[in-house]
Design a protein around this motif. Sequence first.
Motif, PDB file in Angstrom:
ATOM      1  N   VAL A   1      -3.701   5.629   0.665  1.00  0.00           N
ATOM      2  CA  VAL A   1      -4.045   4.281   1.095  1.00  0.00           C
ATOM      3  C   VAL A   1      -3.863   4.217   2.601  1.00  0.00           C
ATOM      4  O   VAL A   1      -2.782   4.534   3.116  1.00  0.00           O
ATOM      5  CB  VAL A   1      -3.104   3.238   0.443  1.00  0.00           C
ATOM      6  N   SER A   2      -4.912   3.858   3.304  1.00  0.00           N
ATOM      7  CA  SER A   2      -4.809   3.738   4.754  1.00  0.00           C
ATOM      8  C   SER A   2      -5.352   2.384   5.174  1.00  0.00           C
ATOM      9  O   SER A   2      -6.387   1.941   4.664  1.00  0.00           O
ATOM     10  CB  SER A   2      -5.611   4.855   5.423  1.00  0.00           C
ATOM     11  N   PRO A   3      -4.675   1.720   6.098  1.00  0.00           N
ATOM     12  CA  PRO A   3      -5.162   0.413   6.542  1.00  0.00           C
ATOM     13  C   PRO A   3      -6.539   0.524   7.197  1.00  0.00           C
ATOM     14  O   PRO A   3      -7.271  -0.454   7.247  1.00  0.00           O
ATOM     15  CB  PRO A   3      -4.103  -0.036   7.555  1.00  0.00           C
ATOM     16  N   ARG A   4      -6.866   1.706   7.669  1.00  0.00           N
ATOM     17  CA  ARG A   4      -8.106   1.826   8.450  1.00  0.00           C
ATOM     18  C   ARG A   4      -9.258   2.420   7.651  1.00  0.00           C
ATOM     19  O   ARG A   4     -10.323   2.696   8.195  1.00  0.00           O
ATOM     20  CB  ARG A   4      -7.839   2.653   9.718  1.00  0.00           C
ATOM     21  N   LEU A   5      -9.068   2.608   6.363  1.00  0.00           N
ATOM     22  CA  LEU A   5     -10.107   3.231   5.538  1.00  0.00           C
ATOM     23  C   LEU A   5     -10.190   2.537   4.193  1.00  0.00           C
ATOM     24  O   LEU A   5      -9.183   2.460   3.486  1.00  0.00           O
ATOM     25  CB  LEU A   5      -9.737   4.686   5.269  1.00  0.00           C
ATOM     26  N   LYS A   6     -11.346   2.058   3.837  1.00  0.00           N
ATOM     27  CA  LYS A   6     -11.494   1.500   2.495  1.00  0.00           C
ATOM     28  C   LYS A   6     -11.472   2.609   1.460  1.00  0.00           C
ATOM     29  O   LYS A   6     -10.819   2.533   0.443  1.00  0.00           O
ATOM     30  CB  LYS A   6     -12.815   0.720   2.399  1.00  0.00           C
ATOM     31  N   SER A   7     -12.245   3.629   1.766  1.00  0.00           N
ATOM     32  CA  SER A   7     -12.307   4.765   0.847  1.00  0.00           C
ATOM     33  C   SER A   7     -12.297   6.040   1.669  1.00  0.00           C
ATOM     34  O   SER A   7     -12.824   6.079   2.795  1.00  0.00           O
ATOM     35  CB  SER A   7     -13.593   4.689   0.024  1.00  0.00           C
ATOM     36  N   LEU A   8     -11.700   7.068   1.103  1.00  0.00           N
ATOM     37  CA  LEU A   8     -11.638   8.344   1.799  1.00  0.00           C
ATOM     38  C   LEU A   8     -13.034   8.960   1.958  1.00  0.00           C
ATOM     39  O   LEU A   8     -13.247   9.830   2.793  1.00  0.00           O
ATOM     40  CB  LEU A   8     -10.709   9.289   1.025  1.00  0.00           C
ATOM     41  N   GLN A   9     -13.956   8.481   1.129  1.00  0.00           N
ATOM     42  CA  GLN A   9     -15.336   8.961   1.244  1.00  0.00           C
ATOM     43  C   GLN A   9     -15.916   8.594   2.619  1.00  0.00           C
ATOM     44  O   GLN A   9     -16.827   9.254   3.109  1.00  0.00           O
ATOM     45  CB  GLN A   9     -16.215   8.359   0.139  1.00  0.00           C
ATOM     46  N   ASP A  10     -15.376   7.510   3.225  1.00  0.00           N
ATOM     47  CA  ASP A  10     -15.870   7.096   4.534  1.00  0.00           C
ATOM     48  C   ASP A  10     -15.157   7.791   5.686  1.00  0.00           C
ATOM     49  O   ASP A  10     -15.440   7.504   6.846  1.00  0.00           O
ATOM     50  CB  ASP A  10     -15.675   5.580   4.720  1.00  0.00           C
TER      51      ASP A  10
ATOM     52  N   GLN B   1      -7.349  12.815  11.804  1.00  0.00           N
ATOM     53  CA  GLN B   1      -6.092  12.645  11.072  1.00  0.00           C
ATOM     54  C   GLN B   1      -5.855  11.151  10.846  1.00  0.00           C
ATOM     55  O   GLN B   1      -5.631  10.410  11.798  1.00  0.00           O
ATOM     56  CB  GLN B   1      -4.916  13.244  11.855  1.00  0.00           C
ATOM     57  N   TYR B   2      -5.874  10.751   9.579  1.00  0.00           N
ATOM     58  CA  TYR B   2      -5.614   9.355   9.239  1.00  0.00           C
ATOM     59  C   TYR B   2      -4.158   9.180   8.846  1.00  0.00           C
ATOM     60  O   TYR B   2      -3.641   9.920   8.020  1.00  0.00           O
ATOM     61  CB  TYR B   2      -6.501   8.910   8.073  1.00  0.00           C
ATOM     62  N   PHE B   3      -3.535   8.171   9.417  1.00  0.00           N
ATOM     63  CA  PHE B   3      -2.188   7.807   9.006  1.00  0.00           C
ATOM     64  C   PHE B   3      -2.299   6.884   7.805  1.00  0.00           C
ATOM     65  O   PHE B   3      -3.117   5.977   7.766  1.00  0.00           O
ATOM     66  CB  PHE B   3      -1.477   7.082  10.155  1.00  0.00           C
ATOM     67  N   GLY B   4      -1.485   7.136   6.788  1.00  0.00           N
ATOM     68  CA  GLY B   4      -1.549   6.263   5.619  1.00  0.00           C
ATOM     69  C   GLY B   4      -0.434   6.605   4.654  1.00  0.00           C
ATOM     70  O   GLY B   4       0.531   7.287   5.004  1.00  0.00           O
ATOM     71  N   GLU B   5      -0.573   6.100   3.434  1.00  0.00           N
ATOM     72  CA  GLU B   5       0.481   6.269   2.446  1.00  0.00           C
ATOM     73  C   GLU B   5      -0.032   7.006   1.224  1.00  0.00           C
ATOM     74  O   GLU B   5      -1.151   6.786   0.793  1.00  0.00           O
ATOM     75  CB  GLU B   5       0.991   4.892   1.986  1.00  0.00           C
ATOM     76  N   ILE B   6       0.816   7.871   0.678  1.00  0.00           N
ATOM     77  CA  ILE B   6       0.555   8.419  -0.650  1.00  0.00           C
ATOM     78  C   ILE B   6       1.316   7.525  -1.621  1.00  0.00           C
ATOM     79  O   ILE B   6       2.522   7.332  -1.483  1.00  0.00           O
ATOM     80  CB  ILE B   6       1.033   9.871  -0.776  1.00  0.00           C
ATOM     81  N   ARG B   7       0.599   6.946  -2.569  1.00  0.00           N
ATOM     82  CA  ARG B   7       1.222   6.023  -3.506  1.00  0.00           C
ATOM     83  C   ARG B   7       1.061   6.524  -4.941  1.00  0.00           C
ATOM     84  O   ARG B   7       0.077   7.151  -5.293  1.00  0.00           O
ATOM     85  CB  ARG B   7       0.578   4.628  -3.411  1.00  0.00           C
ATOM     86  N   GLU B   8       2.080   6.248  -5.735  1.00  0.00           N
ATOM     87  CA  GLU B   8       1.962   6.452  -7.179  1.00  0.00           C
ATOM     88  C   GLU B   8       2.060   5.054  -7.767  1.00  0.00           C
ATOM     89  O   GLU B   8       3.148   4.502  -7.921  1.00  0.00           O
ATOM     90  CB  GLU B   8       3.111   7.330  -7.693  1.00  0.00           C
ATOM     91  N   GLY B   9       0.915   4.477  -8.033  1.00  0.00           N
ATOM     92  CA  GLY B   9       0.916   3.080  -8.434  1.00  0.00           C
ATOM     93  C   GLY B   9       1.468   2.240  -7.292  1.00  0.00           C
ATOM     94  O   GLY B   9       0.974   2.318  -6.166  1.00  0.00           O
ATOM     95  N   ASP B  10       2.524   1.477  -7.587  1.00  0.00           N
ATOM     96  CA  ASP B  10       3.115   0.635  -6.547  1.00  0.00           C
ATOM     97  C   ASP B  10       4.104   1.400  -5.684  1.00  0.00           C
ATOM     98  O   ASP B  10       4.487   0.927  -4.615  1.00  0.00           O
ATOM     99  CB  ASP B  10       3.866  -0.548  -7.186  1.00  0.00           C
ATOM    100  N   ALA B  11       4.562   2.516  -6.187  1.00  0.00           N
ATOM    101  CA  ALA B  11       5.654   3.213  -5.494  1.00  0.00           C
ATOM    102  C   ALA B  11       5.132   4.010  -4.312  1.00  0.00           C
ATOM    103  O   ALA B  11       4.170   4.783  -4.438  1.00  0.00           O
ATOM    104  CB  ALA B  11       6.386   4.134  -6.462  1.00  0.00           C
TER     105      ALA B  11
END
Lengths: 458, 458
Positions: A37-46, A52-62
């Motif tokens: 999940v990245s604030p600057r990307l709706k989908s990784l396809q884009d 290098q995108y800064f973002g989060e690896i999430r497992e559900g909410d965690a």
Amino acid sequence: MKQDTIAAIATAPGEAAIAVLRLSGEKAVSIADKLFVSPRLKSLQDAVAYHQYFGEIREGDALIDEVLLTVFKAPRSYTGEDVVEIACHGSLYIQEKILQLLMREGAVPAKAGEFTQRAYLNGKMDLSQAEAVADIIASRSKGAHRIAMNQMRGGFSALLKKLRSRLLDFASLLELELDFSEEDVEFADRKQFLSLIDQMIAEMERLIASFSLGNVIKNGIPVAIVGEPNVGKSTLLNALLNEERAIVSSIPGTTRDTVEDILQIGPYQFRFIDTAGLRQGAQTIEEMGIKRAFGKMEKAHIILAVFDSSKTSTSQFQTDFSDILAREDISLEGKYLLFVGNKKDLLNAPVPQDTGEVLYLSAKEKEAVENLKDRLLDFVRKENAAHQLIVNNLRHVEALQKSVEALQQAKEAFENALPEDLIAVDIRSALYHLGTITGEISSPEILQNIFGKFCIGK
Amino acid sequence: MKQDTIAAIATAPGEAAIAVLRLSGEKAVSIADKLFVSPRLKSLQDAVAYHQYFGEIREGDALIDEVLLTVFKAPRSYTGEDVVEIACHGSLYIQEKILQLLMREGAVPAKAGEFTQRAYLNGKMDLSQAEAVADIIASRSKGAHRIAMNQMRGGFSALLKKLRSRLLDFASLLELELDFSEEDVEFADRKQFLSLIDQMIAEMERLIASFSLGNVIKNGIPVAIVGEPNVGKSTLLNALLNEERAIVSSIPGTTRDTVEDILQIGPYQFRFIDTAGLRQGAQTIEEMGIKRAFGKMEKAHIILAVFDSSKTSTSQFQTDFSDILAREDISLEGKYLLFVGNKKDLLNAPVPQDTGEVLYLSAKEKEAVENLKDRLLDFVRKENAAHQLIVNNLRHVEALQKSVEALQQAKEAFENALPEDLIAVDIRSALYHLGTITGEISSPEILQNIFGKFCIGK
């Protein structure tokens, strides 16, 4: 056939600031997209490739980790497939967790060397270049690194391709003759062909000859220090060791692989071979002919025959040494034998002049130890200079040998005017063996054998 | 003051597919530029930030490696300075060589934690968040990871800042009164202040109380298995171990840190404490009062008191156990004591019903071992649920304690109508200690102490 998307931790195991995970395959982007999940990307396809995108690896909410993620688009990637690289905090928990999540989303664990194998299968590099990748990673000295790097960059492949294509051209002409054999046409110039074969054999034999050096540079150049007890062999080794340590020794974790007596001299690693056998009960050089010690000498590339110059005359020692070699039927051909007259500080007479064969020093006083290192280096450098390209891989040298054999048979067949179809078989055999080096010809077994030795994640 | 540009290998030491080097500081880009050659970039100064450039690291003419290089422009980087990351082949030679080249071009070796320390000094994170980075890297279980991650994301800091700012507002009013003390003005509402202090003390004491849990989750929850010899303590441990291994155990290189009896149950690591002392010569539970074993019990968070339910009645064992605790003056307050009736498969009578205090199982037959794991998990989960935020850092808890003490003194001073300037001193002291947690107040010693424990490259 649809390939799996593979994933692995590509950095060394352990806790660290950063770890990198790697995904490769058709679904690399869609698998990573489910977790990232990245604030600057709706989908990784884009995602813009190579950014290098800064973002989060999430497992559900965690939240599992804050990461940097990069998409490499096929075919402009290491494997030639879509690749995603995730740089996370180097926590063992996080590394393993992200890998598990990638599996859960459909990736499969990469086998050893599978990324590089795919790079080869997708034409990003040939087989000998792929093998060089493993050598580069394993290289621990400048010399080993340089040979592997040259090979990865295609220096060796280019020469093989040139040789192979010349032979292939000729083989085509020969096959053409076979097709027209009824008509007794001669397309191939016999004389030219024989000269081509001679050239090829010469070039391949140069490569084969370079293997001995390439192999020892890769694994550390074996040096046997031999001599009677108490002539100062250990003191000599210590004098060498105290001054220079292997370049890799400042990196923690390497110690487990380092044996006590590896010495980095200039760009090379020298591996000193224990000849303790000479010490046991052997009182004089005549008695030192213990088979075991000679066996070790035969495995060495360089032999330092140490004697106590304050007690034994040089010529006497040299004579005794040759006598033993002759008696034991030991050949030191191709090896570098240097007589080292130790304890020159104890000499009552003036120290004799060094010659190409003999060097005088004092290990205890650390006098002229530097000269010995220069001699070792000079020897390897001279050998090195004799080879533009150096082969460091047993598989390659065996293929070259088979190819040379086939060419020699072809030559013989020509000279004995044997039928063309027999000659054609030899030529095809030579082509085949050359082709296995660069992987134009390969089999699952060969690939398994090669890539199985890689580390995971490469 | 001009900061040095620092460099380090940021991935774990060892041979691997990939290694990453990190540079941070004013000269990061210009230093890397001297070594990096890319077909697509004239100068690294023109590099698009966050883009991975493929290119070569060169030492003069010699190719050291093909790498991916990324520039992170200040202040949008981890440290808040210009950062360059170089992903190279994970060869020991190459890693060390590139680091040496960076040094040669003017970088200095990064000290442990120096990248994160700079991030803190440049306002990218506060001190407690910086400390959480080290905890994240060290975390080996989901539970430890979650606490650290929450802290790094500022959950803890936000609460502290809220508390501190409320107290600061009040302190300002109080100081204002002091300035106008001649005029006997009252800006601060005394009643409101007392209620604020009470609230703050309550919140901080909740945080302090969470430390016991936070600390054990971080380091593995200590569980003492106690009981007479031959009641099946080892069998029980094996039964637990056989079924689940710590999540990190599949990563090579972790084994060196793993003791034999760490168990991952759900999101937590449990650390089983050896109570072998109980076995020596102790024949009955009355005799088992060996001080050493009790010392270990006191260090535990959970105590499993195992007995052979086929030989000893539950009530008898419970009575004996309490008697010994009383006699040895051992308090298990705050600990979770669970009686485990083992060998229920050998019971002739029907197995009694489990209660909150007692659980029956057969370690040998692996019956109801799962129930025990559920109990352990439930206990930790309930403790966990009681705390919104969990403190896992001794430094933080000590600062909270000092802050609470100061507030209690302020309260007392108020109640005893002591002069305002004395109260102001206490309030300032409370503010000071809160400030040390997030690093609004810090000293070189505190920073050295904190970041010295980090790994190099972070």
